[in-house]
Motif scaffolding. Sequence first.
Motif, PDB file in Angstrom:
ATOM      1  N   GLU A  46      -1.259  61.795  40.434  1.00  8.81           N
ATOM      2  CA  GLU A  46      -0.512  60.575  40.735  1.00  8.81           C
ATOM      3  C   GLU A  46       0.674  60.403  39.794  1.00  8.81           C
ATOM      4  OE1 GLU A  46      -2.461  56.839  39.926  1.00  8.81           O
ATOM      5  OE2 GLU A  46      -3.461  57.597  38.121  1.00  8.81           O
ATOM      6  N   LEU A  47       1.746  59.857  40.365  1.00  7.61           N
ATOM      7  CA  LEU A  47       2.931  59.530  39.580  1.00  7.61           C
ATOM      8  C   LEU A  47       2.651  58.273  38.772  1.00  7.61           C
ATOM      9  CD1 LEU A  47       5.998  59.790  38.918  1.00  7.61           C
ATOM     10  CD2 LEU A  47       6.402  58.401  40.960  1.00  7.61           C
ATOM     11  N   ILE A  48       2.916  58.322  37.477  1.00  8.42           N
ATOM     12  CA  ILE A  48       2.714  57.123  36.681  1.00  8.42           C
ATOM     13  C   ILE A  48       4.015  56.544  36.133  1.00  8.42           C
ATOM     14  CG2 ILE A  48       0.313  57.561  36.084  1.00  8.42           C
ATOM     15  CD1 ILE A  48       1.239  58.631  33.385  1.00  8.42           C
ATOM     16  N   ALA A  49       5.039  57.355  35.930  1.00  9.97           N
ATOM     17  CA  ALA A  49       6.309  56.833  35.445  1.00  9.97           C
ATOM     18  C   ALA A  49       7.402  57.853  35.684  1.00  9.97           C
ATOM     19  CB  ALA A  49       6.233  56.504  33.963  1.00  9.97           C
ATOM     20  N   THR A  61       3.878  52.965  37.651  1.00 15.57           N
ATOM     21  CA  THR A  61       2.828  52.533  38.542  1.00 15.57           C
ATOM     22  C   THR A  61       2.150  51.303  37.938  1.00 15.57           C
ATOM     23  OG1 THR A  61       0.922  53.312  39.820  1.00 15.57           O
ATOM     24  CG2 THR A  61       0.997  53.938  37.503  1.00 15.57           C
ATOM     25  N   ASN A  62       1.584  50.475  38.786  1.00 17.88           N
ATOM     26  CA  ASN A  62       1.024  49.205  38.311  1.00 17.88           C
ATOM     27  C   ASN A  62      -0.044  49.401  37.241  1.00 17.88           C
ATOM     28  OD1 ASN A  62       2.656  47.622  39.925  1.00 17.88           O
ATOM     29  ND2 ASN A  62       1.170  47.470  41.580  1.00 17.88           N
ATOM     30  N   ALA A  63      -0.787  50.481  37.327  1.00 17.10           N
ATOM     31  CA  ALA A  63      -1.911  50.694  36.408  1.00 17.10           C
ATOM     32  C   ALA A  63      -1.478  50.838  34.954  1.00 17.10           C
ATOM     33  CB  ALA A  63      -2.704  51.919  36.836  1.00 17.10           C
ATOM     34  N   VAL A  64      -0.219  51.193  34.723  1.00 16.13           N
ATOM     35  CA  VAL A  64       0.227  51.437  33.342  1.00 16.13           C
ATOM     36  C   VAL A  64       1.337  50.475  32.899  1.00 16.13           C
ATOM     37  CG1 VAL A  64      -0.382  53.864  33.613  1.00 16.13           C
ATOM     38  CG2 VAL A  64       2.014  53.168  33.852  1.00 16.13           C
ATOM     39  N   LYS A  65       1.805  49.632  33.793  1.00 15.05           N
ATOM     40  CA  LYS A  65       2.886  48.699  33.434  1.00 15.05           C
ATOM     41  C   LYS A  65       2.479  47.833  32.251  1.00 15.05           C
ATOM     42  CE  LYS A  65       5.402  48.114  37.783  1.00 15.05           C
ATOM     43  NZ  LYS A  65       5.664  47.218  38.934  1.00 15.05           N
ATOM     44  N   GLY A  66       3.378  47.702  31.308  1.00 11.01           N
ATOM     45  CA  GLY A  66       3.115  46.885  30.130  1.00 11.01           C
ATOM     46  C   GLY A  66       2.362  47.618  29.033  1.00 11.01           C
ATOM     47  N   ARG A  67       1.835  48.805  29.332  1.00 13.12           N
ATOM     48  CA  ARG A  67       1.103  49.577  28.318  1.00 13.12           C
ATOM     49  C   ARG A  67       1.808  50.891  27.981  1.00 13.12           C
ATOM     50  NH1 ARG A  67      -3.767  51.590  29.405  1.00 13.12           N
ATOM     51  NH2 ARG A  67      -3.418  51.800  31.656  1.00 13.12           N
ATOM     52  N   PHE A  68       2.411  51.513  28.985  1.00  9.05           N
ATOM     53  CA  PHE A  68       3.078  52.813  28.798  1.00  9.05           C
ATOM     54  C   PHE A  68       4.589  52.622  28.854  1.00  9.05           C
ATOM     55  CE2 PHE A  68      -0.464  55.788  30.647  1.00  9.05           C
ATOM     56  CZ  PHE A  68      -1.381  55.172  29.816  1.00  9.05           C
ATOM     57  N   THR A  69       5.312  53.439  28.097  1.00 12.81           N
ATOM     58  CA  THR A  69       6.770  53.432  28.123  1.00 12.81           C
ATOM     59  C   THR A  69       7.283  54.857  28.224  1.00 12.81           C
ATOM     60  OG1 THR A  69       6.859  51.429  26.755  1.00 12.81           O
ATOM     61  CG2 THR A  69       8.873  52.734  26.938  1.00 12.81           C
ATOM     62  N   MET A  83       1.969  55.762  25.055  1.00 10.53           N
ATOM     63  CA  MET A  83       0.820  55.152  25.722  1.00 10.53           C
ATOM     64  C   MET A  83       0.083  54.263  24.721  1.00 10.53           C
ATOM     65  SD  MET A  83      -0.567  58.405  27.952  1.00 10.53           S
ATOM     66  CE  MET A  83      -1.063  59.344  26.492  1.00 10.53           C
ATOM     67  N   ASN A  84       0.070  52.979  24.989  1.00  8.60           N
ATOM     68  CA  ASN A  84      -0.609  52.004  24.132  1.00  8.60           C
ATOM     69  C   ASN A  84      -1.758  51.358  24.893  1.00  8.60           C
ATOM     70  OD1 ASN A  84       1.363  52.472  22.138  1.00  8.60           O
ATOM     71  ND2 ASN A  84       2.670  50.855  22.961  1.00  8.60           N
ATOM     72  N   SER A  85      -2.630  50.717  24.152  1.00 11.27           N
ATOM     73  CA  SER A  85      -3.783  50.009  24.751  1.00 11.27           C
ATOM     74  C   SER A  85      -4.512  50.897  25.744  1.00 11.27           C
ATOM     75  CB  SER A  85      -3.300  48.720  25.443  1.00 11.27           C
ATOM     76  OG  SER A  85      -2.643  47.872  24.538  1.00 11.27           O
TER      77      SER A  85
END
Length: 115
Positions: A46-49, A61-69, A83-85
């Motif tokens: 799956e594409l995450i960013a 992707t919604n699953a990583v928004k706000g945690r990954f940059t 990748m945080n939290s």
Amino acid sequence: QVQLVESGGGLVQPGGSLRLSCAASGIIFSMTTMAWYRQAPGKQRELIADISGSGGARTYTNAVKGRFTISRDNAKNTVYLQMNSLKTEDTAVYYCGAGRPVYAWGQGIQVTVSS
């Protein structure tokens, strides 16, 4: 010849952080959209960013928004994923990909989130 080499994976506890790097060669890096994907056991990749060549456009992707940059350094031909939290469900093999659609893949790197 296009080559993408990921680094920075490993084992981390839930709530921890990791930074993945992907060094690219054989492409005009500053003109290439770069992306991070992941594949968990028994699941599809799956594409995450992803990030545009200039770095001005990023999607998550919604699953990583706000945690990954996702970020990039065009002077170093390198794309990063901070990748945080981290959660146990982030455990997967992470791949960087070049282009949209992707035409070259890295070898993948394991990220395991476990206590």
